[in-house]
Structure formats: C-alpha cells, structure tokens
Design a protein around this motif. Sequence first.
Motif, PDB file in Angstrom:
ATOM      1  N   TYR A 126      42.366  49.674  43.415  1.00 56.90           N
ATOM      2  CA  TYR A 126      43.450  48.449  43.345  1.00 56.90           C
ATOM      3  C   TYR A 126      42.701  47.609  44.470  1.00 56.90           C
ATOM      4  O   TYR A 126      42.745  46.296  44.461  1.00 56.90           O
ATOM      5  N   GLU A 127      42.744  48.292  45.765  1.00 54.28           N
ATOM      6  CA  GLU A 127      42.480  47.474  46.666  1.00 54.28           C
ATOM      7  C   GLU A 127      41.320  46.819  46.757  1.00 54.28           C
ATOM      8  O   GLU A 127      41.047  45.684  47.195  1.00 54.28           O
ATOM      9  N   GLU A 181      48.640  44.411  49.656  1.00 60.22           N
ATOM     10  CA  GLU A 181      49.494  43.360  49.212  1.00 60.22           C
ATOM     11  C   GLU A 181      49.354  43.454  47.730  1.00 60.22           C
ATOM     12  O   GLU A 181      48.339  43.478  47.189  1.00 60.22           O
ATOM     13  N   LEU A 182      50.573  43.245  46.969  1.00 55.46           N
ATOM     14  CA  LEU A 182      50.363  43.222  45.466  1.00 55.46           C
ATOM     15  C   LEU A 182      50.054  42.132  44.907  1.00 55.46           C
ATOM     16  O   LEU A 182      50.238  40.979  45.500  1.00 55.46           O
ATOM     17  N   ARG A 183      49.029  42.001  43.887  1.00 53.12           N
ATOM     18  CA  ARG A 183      48.470  40.874  43.322  1.00 53.12           C
ATOM     19  C   ARG A 183      49.352  40.491  42.106  1.00 53.12           C
ATOM     20  O   ARG A 183      49.709  41.715  41.262  1.00 53.12           O
ATOM     21  N   PHE A 184      50.040  39.573  41.900  1.00 49.78           N
ATOM     22  CA  PHE A 184      50.775  39.093  40.634  1.00 49.78           C
ATOM     23  C   PHE A 184      50.023  38.520  39.651  1.00 49.78           C
ATOM     24  O   PHE A 184      49.167  37.614  40.099  1.00 49.78           O
ATOM     25  N   GLU A 244      39.910  45.549  44.179  1.00 51.91           N
ATOM     26  CA  GLU A 244      40.128  44.443  42.960  1.00 51.91           C
ATOM     27  C   GLU A 244      39.473  44.666  41.698  1.00 51.91           C
ATOM     28  O   GLU A 244      38.979  44.189  40.858  1.00 51.91           O
ATOM     29  N   THR A 276      43.985  46.605  37.736  1.00 47.45           N
ATOM     30  CA  THR A 276      45.189  45.686  38.108  1.00 47.45           C
ATOM     31  C   THR A 276      46.314  46.814  38.302  1.00 47.45           C
ATOM     32  O   THR A 276      45.981  48.103  38.263  1.00 47.45           O
ATOM     33  N   ARG A 318      53.871  50.568  42.767  1.00 46.34           N
ATOM     34  CA  ARG A 318      53.960  49.514  43.684  1.00 46.34           C
ATOM     35  C   ARG A 318      54.383  50.070  45.035  1.00 46.34           C
ATOM     36  O   ARG A 318      53.775  49.362  46.149  1.00 46.34           O
ATOM     37  N   GLU A 325      46.037  39.421  34.181  1.00 55.33           N
ATOM     38  CA  GLU A 325      44.528  39.512  34.203  1.00 55.33           C
ATOM     39  C   GLU A 325      43.799  39.157  32.925  1.00 55.33           C
ATOM     40  O   GLU A 325      43.161  38.432  33.221  1.00 55.33           O
TER      41      GLU A 325
END
Length: 122
Positions: free
Chosen positions: A55-56, A86-89, A58, A61, A77, A92
């Motif tokens: 996740y870090e 930091e969460l990506r919203f 990228e 998702t 989360r 995708e």
Amino acid sequence: MARITGSYPDDLDLLIEGTVEAGVFGGKSDALREFVREYFEDHENERIAAAVALYEHERVTLGDAARLAAVDRWTMRDILREHGLELRFGLEDEEDAAYEAEAAAELEFSDDSKGDEKSHTK
C-alpha cells in the motif's frame, strides 16, 4: 498467475521432489504454492507487513491491502494509520467501484430513521 524463479538449497529441493514422488503434491509448483500459503496463514504479522508495504508503494488499493492482510477495510485503515501512512481515497478502477457498491449494499439502516422522516412530513 505470477511466475517466480529462485534458488534454494539442494536438501530442500530433494524434500520437495520427495513430496511430489510420494503423491503429496502434484508437482513442485503445487508444493511451493502450498508452503508459501501456509507461511502467510501462520505468520499474521508478516502478512500485514507485506500488505502495508504494498500500500505504501501504491501497488495496491486499501481494499486489496485489507484482503491480503486478511482483515476488513476498517481494520486496515487503522493499521495503515498506525504505520504513519496517509490514506488514499477514491476509486482506482471498476473492480474497486464494484467492491464499494457491494459493501454499500450490505449496510443496514434502522427503521427509526424512516419513522422520523415520516413524522416530519405530517
């Protein structure tokens, strides 16, 4: 399905071949898949660490990270936040959108909110 190439000690190769010859596995690939699957089933912290790292960078998702870590999205989360990420919203792709739509369809709402709405309209 991904393909990997690697090397390992001769003794491990013999043991893997032995399990195939004994009929435990259909082939070396089957044996190796099972060993890796069992490893991650038995090592929750490593499974979560892998999901966090992906996740870090990228590569996955939030939903994918949760699936890989074998936790729900809410727990994932929290884990990501604990790791200072930091969460990506946002959606995708179509698969992510379908997952979100399915999750929304499973939400339950109490009938109390409907009753309140009716009383306001009278």
